[in-house]
Design a protein around this motif. Sequence first.
Motif, PDB file in Angstrom:
ATOM      1  N   THR A 218       0.807  -0.985  -0.020  1.00  0.00           N
ATOM      2  CA  THR A 218      -0.030  -0.059  -0.038  1.00  0.00           C
ATOM      3  C   THR A 218       0.780   1.273  -0.014  1.00  0.00           C
ATOM      4  OG1 THR A 218      -2.000  -1.047   1.121  1.00  0.00           O
ATOM      5  CG2 THR A 218      -1.818   1.112   1.068  1.00  0.00           C
ATOM      6  N   GLY A 219       2.017   1.259   0.758  1.00  0.00           N
ATOM      7  CA  GLY A 219       2.817   2.405   0.882  1.00  0.00           C
ATOM      8  C   GLY A 219       3.446   2.571  -0.507  1.00  0.00           C
ATOM      9  N   ILE A 220       4.251   1.644  -1.048  1.00  0.00           N
ATOM     10  CA  ILE A 220       4.753   1.622  -2.374  1.00  0.00           C
ATOM     11  C   ILE A 220       3.874   2.226  -3.475  1.00  0.00           C
ATOM     12  CG2 ILE A 220       5.925   0.334  -4.089  1.00  0.00           C
ATOM     13  CD1 ILE A 220       7.196  -1.649  -1.904  1.00  0.00           C
ATOM     14  N   VAL A 221       2.506   1.392  -3.544  1.00  0.00           N
ATOM     15  CA  VAL A 221       1.818   1.884  -4.560  1.00  0.00           C
ATOM     16  C   VAL A 221       1.012   3.131  -4.442  1.00  0.00           C
ATOM     17  CG1 VAL A 221      -0.573   1.467  -5.398  1.00  0.00           C
ATOM     18  CG2 VAL A 221       0.983  -0.386  -5.177  1.00  0.00           C
ATOM     19  N   THR A 222       1.155   3.783  -3.080  1.00  0.00           N
ATOM     20  CA  THR A 222       0.369   5.122  -2.915  1.00  0.00           C
ATOM     21  C   THR A 222       1.587   6.013  -3.416  1.00  0.00           C
ATOM     22  OG1 THR A 222      -0.762   4.426  -1.261  1.00  0.00           O
ATOM     23  CG2 THR A 222       0.054   6.647  -1.166  1.00  0.00           C
TER      24      THR A 222
END
Length: 263
Positions: A218-222
Amino acid sequence: MEPTATAPADPPPAAEVPAPEAQGGLTRAPQEQTGHGPAGGHHVFELPRVTAMLAHALPRFLEGVIAPVAVFYAALMLLGLNGALVAAVAWVYGGIVYRYVRGHPVSGMLLLAAVGVTVRAGLAAATHSAVIYFLQPTLGTLCVSLAFLASVPLGKPLAMKLAKDMAPIPDAFYKHARVHQFFLRISLLWSAVLLANVGVSLWMLFNESISMYLWIRTGIVTGLGAIGIALSVWGFKRLVRRMNREPAPSAPVPSAPVPSTPA
């Protein structure tokens, strides 16, 4: 009897041109200033401030990205996989009920999302695999990435179509060659962003635990999405500044007829 000469009347005051609204948006330059008629393509744009766009997007980001992950993870830790699937479905349908009770419109996209989550949860429960639940949207992201990529050689950039659906910008602006080239580049950008999203998601889904997948992915995609949005907004603002600096083409002056000389 000659008519009495009178002083010419004062010219009527020029009508005030209202200033563009502060919240940003699209304003059309008056015909007196631009020399364009209604069919002209010269427009003046004012984009919203970045802080205003962030204030508009942040609640939706929290509701649509962070909260579902938190709900699924908490239910997974407390209730197991089936409980997490039920919680994910309840979160989406709870949002629909909340909007209905408050009198807010329920968009068709939200209803489609509810149907998609229900199908994903049903397949994951039948196979007893959380991988199935998260694999389906990843494959959907891959299809969207390929759609962005395929629209470029076809000369019909998907980014332009999405912009037309989301922003009240007249068609005359989109017909400019520079604008068309910009949206071709933006389509390539988002194809790359979404493809990187798919690569990260698939690698983590098959090589890491579900909890690591939920938070790290989620952090990387965000972060990837934020980079794509920042580049898109910066590029569009740069394009708009260039377009606004272009002088409006003056109206053609009809030439006087040349009298024919007798032979």
